[in-house]
Design a protein around this motif. Structure first.
Motif, mmCIF file in Angstrom:
data_model
loop_
_atom_site.group_PDB
_atom_site.id
_atom_site.type_symbol
_atom_site.label_atom_id
_atom_site.label_comp_id
_atom_site.label_asym_id
_atom_site.label_seq_id
_atom_site.Cartn_x
_atom_site.Cartn_y
_atom_site.Cartn_z
ATOM 1 N N TYR A 27 -3.869 15.022 -6.081
ATOM 2 C CA TYR A 27 -2.724 15.183 -4.965
ATOM 3 C C TYR A 27 -3.352 15.114 -3.673
ATOM 4 O O TYR A 27 -3.045 14.269 -2.767
ATOM 5 N N ASP A 28 -4.555 15.805 -3.356
ATOM 6 C CA ASP A 28 -5.082 16.048 -2.126
ATOM 7 C C ASP A 28 -5.652 14.653 -1.674
ATOM 8 O O ASP A 28 -5.242 14.091 -0.627
ATOM 9 N N SER A 29 -6.248 14.021 -2.550
ATOM 10 C CA SER A 29 -6.747 12.636 -2.106
ATOM 11 C C SER A 29 -5.844 11.610 -1.765
ATOM 12 O O SER A 29 -5.770 10.759 -0.927
ATOM 13 N N ALA A 30 -4.646 11.562 -2.693
ATOM 14 C CA ALA A 30 -3.280 10.768 -2.372
ATOM 15 C C ALA A 30 -2.947 11.216 -1.004
ATOM 16 O O ALA A 30 -2.406 10.192 -0.358
ATOM 17 N N LYS A 31 -2.438 12.222 -0.824
ATOM 18 C CA LYS A 31 -2.207 12.858 0.640
ATOM 19 C C LYS A 31 -2.904 12.497 1.692
ATOM 20 O O LYS A 31 -2.519 12.100 2.612
ATOM 21 N N GLU A 32 -4.085 12.413 1.608
ATOM 22 C CA GLU A 32 -5.194 11.998 2.699
ATOM 23 C C GLU A 32 -5.178 10.465 2.937
ATOM 24 O O GLU A 32 -5.146 10.104 3.919
ATOM 25 N N LYS A 73 0.852 -1.205 -0.039
ATOM 26 C CA LYS A 73 0.127 0.006 -0.108
ATOM 27 C C LYS A 73 0.977 1.349 0.115
ATOM 28 O O LYS A 73 0.342 2.240 -0.647
ATOM 29 N N ARG A 74 1.933 1.313 0.851
ATOM 30 C CA ARG A 74 2.816 2.502 0.881
ATOM 31 C C ARG A 74 3.208 2.651 -0.648
ATOM 32 O O ARG A 74 3.233 3.940 -1.022
ATOM 33 N N LYS A 75 3.600 2.023 -1.469
ATOM 34 C CA LYS A 75 4.282 2.131 -2.711
ATOM 35 C C LYS A 75 3.146 2.285 -3.564
ATOM 36 O O LYS A 75 3.358 3.439 -4.477
ATOM 37 N N GLU A 76 1.946 1.975 -3.256
ATOM 38 C CA GLU A 76 0.675 2.337 -4.174
ATOM 39 C C GLU A 76 0.571 3.884 -3.965
ATOM 40 O O GLU A 76 0.261 4.649 -5.039
ATOM 41 N N VAL A 77 0.492 4.335 -2.615
ATOM 42 C CA VAL A 77 0.061 5.653 -2.408
ATOM 43 C C VAL A 77 1.301 6.595 -3.056
ATOM 44 O O VAL A 77 1.172 7.724 -3.282
ATOM 45 N N VAL A 78 2.594 6.145 -2.663
ATOM 46 C CA VAL A 78 3.589 6.831 -3.095
ATOM 47 C C VAL A 78 3.444 7.126 -4.802
ATOM 48 O O VAL A 78 3.773 8.398 -5.254
ATOM 49 N N GLU A 79 3.223 6.105 -5.287
ATOM 50 C CA GLU A 79 3.185 6.112 -6.826
ATOM 51 C C GLU A 79 1.811 7.224 -7.332
ATOM 52 O O GLU A 79 2.020 8.114 -8.068
ATOM 53 N N ARG A 80 0.892 7.190 -6.532
ATOM 54 C CA ARG A 80 -0.543 7.889 -6.791
ATOM 55 C C ARG A 80 0.084 9.563 -6.343
ATOM 56 O O ARG A 80 -0.105 10.314 -7.131
ATOM 57 N N ILE A 81 0.957 9.838 -5.544
ATOM 58 C CA ILE A 81 1.362 11.035 -5.040
ATOM 59 C C ILE A 81 2.320 11.567 -6.274
ATOM 60 O O ILE A 81 2.278 12.710 -6.798
ATOM 61 N N LYS A 82 3.079 10.835 -6.779
ATOM 62 C CA LYS A 82 4.048 11.101 -7.864
ATOM 63 C C LYS A 82 3.393 11.484 -9.125
ATOM 64 O O LYS A 82 3.697 12.383 -9.809
ATOM 65 N N GLU A 109 -0.491 5.707 7.140
ATOM 66 C CA GLU A 109 0.593 5.783 8.150
ATOM 67 C C GLU A 109 -0.275 5.783 9.532
ATOM 68 O O GLU A 109 0.447 5.361 10.406
ATOM 69 N N GLY A 110 -1.240 6.437 9.608
ATOM 70 C CA GLY A 110 -1.961 6.195 10.916
ATOM 71 C C GLY A 110 -2.451 4.788 11.362
ATOM 72 O O GLY A 110 -2.275 4.304 12.505
#
Length: 158
Positions: free
Chosen positions: A51-56, A28-37, A62-63
């Motif tokens: 970008y906002d959605s990916a950061k949320e 999941k971390r990799k998926e989210v980082v890729e979405r942010i990128k 992380e929580g």
């Protein structure tokens, strides 16, 4: 002095949490980082909903990782050897009959970290578990639930 909350769980429950944690960290971390990128590549971040959605999602992820790590750090494993099937307790499976209609239900009492009522795993903090803990086979128990009072007879403890 602040005392850390203990998270009682079975070995199977601990394994399930460890597997979820590993999946979140590795996949999941990799998926989210890729979405942010990808979202960053769209340019202006001030009006970039992707970008906002990916950061949320990253903040939520992380929580959750932090929560699972805390649960594992403060886990207290309930072993088969510690189970006393003379009375309902954490780790036991209890079968009871609702009165007067006769519906039979079966639940395993687990810590809140691994509770999943759909799978028959109820938290030791739930109203039903609190009403049953310490009771024996054959006991008739009145349980106060959010839906009202419930009267049950304990049929079996494993």
């Amino acid at each position: 002095m602040i005392t850390e909350k203990k998270f009682p769980m079975t070995a199977a429950g601990k394994l399930k949490i460890e597997e979820e944690l590993e999946h979140l960290k590795i996949v999941k971390r990799k998926e989210v980082v890729e979405r942010i990128k990808i979202a960053r590549s769209y340019g202006d971040l001030s009006e970039n909903s992707e970008y906002d959605s990916a950061k949320e999602d990253q903040a939520f992820l992380e929580g959750r990782i932090s929560t699972l790590e805390g649960m594992l750090r403060h886990a207290t494993i309930i072993t088969e050897d510690e189970l006393n099937t003379d009375v309902v307790s954490l780790g036991t499976t209890v079968t009871f009959k609702e009165l007067p209609d006769g519906d039979v239900e079966k639940y395993t009492i687990v810590g809140s970290a691994e509770a999943n009522p759909v799978e028959g795993l109820i938290s030791n903090d739930s109203p039903i578990a609190r009403g049953l803990i310490g009771r024996s086979k054959g006991d008739e128990v009145k349980i106060n639930t959010p839906g009202g009072e419930m009267l049950v007879t304990i049929l079996e403890i494993n």
